[in-house]
Structures are given as C-alpha cells and as structure tokens.
Motif scaffolding. Structure first.
Motif, PDB file in Angstrom:
ATOM      1  N   LYS A  68       0.819  -1.213   0.000  1.00 42.87           N
ATOM      2  CA  LYS A  68       0.000   0.000   0.000  1.00 42.87           C
ATOM      3  C   LYS A  68       0.849   1.258   0.000  1.00 42.87           C
ATOM      4  O   LYS A  68       0.371   2.317  -0.390  1.00 42.87           O
ATOM      5  CB  LYS A  68      -0.920   0.016   1.225  1.00 42.87           C
ATOM      6  CG  LYS A  68      -1.970  -1.068   1.243  1.00 42.87           C
ATOM      7  CD  LYS A  68      -2.949  -0.846   2.370  1.00 42.87           C
ATOM      8  CE  LYS A  68      -2.281  -0.907   3.729  1.00 42.87           C
ATOM      9  NZ  LYS A  68      -3.238  -0.755   4.842  1.00 42.87           N
ATOM     10  N   GLY A  96      -6.079  -3.095  -5.599  1.00 40.10           N
ATOM     11  CA  GLY A  96      -4.966  -4.008  -5.829  1.00 40.10           C
ATOM     12  C   GLY A  96      -5.346  -5.412  -6.224  1.00 40.10           C
ATOM     13  O   GLY A  96      -4.471  -6.230  -6.519  1.00 40.10           O
ATOM     14  N   HIS A 137      -2.138  -0.861  -8.021  1.00 42.38           N
ATOM     15  CA  HIS A 137      -1.127  -0.250  -7.164  1.00 42.38           C
ATOM     16  C   HIS A 137      -0.491   0.968  -7.816  1.00 42.38           C
ATOM     17  O   HIS A 137       0.178   1.756  -7.148  1.00 42.38           O
ATOM     18  CB  HIS A 137      -0.065  -1.283  -6.793  1.00 42.38           C
ATOM     19  CG  HIS A 137      -0.571  -2.353  -5.874  1.00 42.38           C
ATOM     20  ND1 HIS A 137      -0.657  -3.675  -6.241  1.00 42.38           N
ATOM     21  CD2 HIS A 137      -1.056  -2.287  -4.601  1.00 42.38           C
ATOM     22  CE1 HIS A 137      -1.146  -4.377  -5.236  1.00 42.38           C
ATOM     23  NE2 HIS A 137      -1.406  -3.565  -4.234  1.00 42.38           N
TER      24      HIS A 137
END
Length: 233
Positions: free
Chosen positions: A27, A92, A100
């Motif tokens: 992340k 994602g 991403h």
C-alpha cells in the motif's frame, strides 16, 4: 466504468474511512498519506475538473507523478464522485481497476498511467506545451511529484526548460517528506527559483496555507509549491 451509486461525500473528515477500505500488501501507506492534504485541497477547491468534464478540452489536467501507493488519490477521487466508493475495497485485486499504480484507461479522471518515478513533470511540461499549441490558454496543468523524484535527471531537464519557456499554465506540487537520497544545496525551492519559477514552501498539512500557495498569481512563470510533511504512520 460508471458511478451508479450514491453521490460523493466531499468531506475531508471522511478520508480516514475511505482510505481504511483499501487493504492488502504494497500500500505504501506513509507515502500515500503524505499526499492526502495537498490532493484534497486541489480537488475540493482548486482544480477545474469534475466527473462530468473529465474529457472536456477546457478542463484542468492533474497528473500524479508520485504514483506509488495511490490510496489517498483514489480516496479523494471517490469522495468527489469520479467513481463509486465501493470500488475502494477491491484495491490491488486482480479484477479491480484500482491498481497499485493508477491506470488512465481504467480510472475516470486519471490523466496518466504513473508509478515509474520521474516522468510526471516532463509529461506535464508536454501537456502545457500542447495546450499552448492548441490556443487553449484557460486550462491549467498540475503535477504532484515526490521529493525523491528530484533525484531523476528528467525532472531537472523539465524544470530547466519550463522556466525560460514561460509555461504559466504549469503548476508543480512537490511533496517533501525527506525521502530523497540526494539533497540539493539550498533545498528544493532554490532549484526551482534558479530556473525562473515562482516558488513557495508551506506546511503540507495546512489546508489554508496550501490553498493560498496554489492560488497565488504568477504571471509569465510556472509555479512550484513545496509541501513539507511528516508522513502519517
């Protein structure tokens, strides 16, 4: 992709909830949240682009060069109605448009595919030149870069060109979270000033300071705002 659910929230206090919907690995959370306040002020008070004008020739263009960990970007876009917030929970995933790194062909409002650092500012220079060539003087080009991207030579070529070229439509927001490997004598602002840019440095969490810096007049020169932040962890 269309937004078929309830309208946008448009409330900064909802950002933590929206960002918490995005889970999983890679992340880049601290890097993402360092951009949150600047992105919010831009989309809420500065940028002239809406879900209904993402393809309009007269829209402002926003380019996210700092494309690693775009959680804050996705949350702000969802809050302003560019896509349904229900998509955030799939961040994602294999079948999610929210990768991403942002993909301009999959996410409404995204102008470039980003994630490979160092390319956004040169692309923004080209966008400003393209608007000038078409006689479109009202749309503004905004690009958000990270301080570490200034290690890349392509950015310095863009900075060196844009000042003398008088690209007044070009605006650069530099998120300075002290992540660069190589500093510069005099700091980031000195680099832009040396190339003839209008430059200001502000607290990157202070919304009023950001707004004032984003909207300051800079006739005949490109504008750079260095937003200094301590990443939220």
């Amino acid at each position: 992709m269309t937004n078929t659910t309830a309208g946008p929230t448009r409330d900064y206090r909802d950002m933590n909830r929206l960002m918490s919907l995005m889970t999983g690995d890679e992340k880049h959370g601290p890097a993402a949240t360092s951009t949150l306040d600047a992105l919010w002020v831009l989309y809420d008070r500065v940028l002239r682009v809406t879900p209904g004008t993402v393809d309009a020739p007269g829209r402002d263009r926003f380019l996210l060069s700092k494309g690693h960990g775009p959680m804050a970007y996705y949350a702000v876009l969802a809050a302003h109605g560019f896509f349904a917030e229900e998509l955030l929970s799939g961040f994602g995933a294999y079948d999610s448009p929210l990768g991403h790194h942002p993909d301009r062909t999959l996410v409404p409002g995204v102008e470039i595919g980003s994630g490979s650092l160092g390319h956004g500012l040169p692309l923004a220079v080209g966008s400003a030149l393209g608007l000038r060539a078409q006689g479109l003087t009202d749309p503004r080009v905004w690009v958000l870069i990270g301080d570490a991207e200034l290690d890349e030579g392509s950015n310095h070529e863009a900075i060196a060109y844009a000042g003398p070229a008088g690209l007044e439509q070009l605006h650069t927001v530099v998120i300075d979270n002290a992540s660069a490997s190589h500093g510069r004598p005099g700091g980031i602002t000195a680099r832009f000033e040396a190339a003839g840019w209008s430059v200001d440095a502000v607290d990157g969490r202070d919304h009023e300071a950001l707004y004032a810096a984003f909207t300051a007049p800079h006739p005949g020169r490109p504008r750079a705002v260095v937003a200094r932040v301590e990443p939220k962890r």
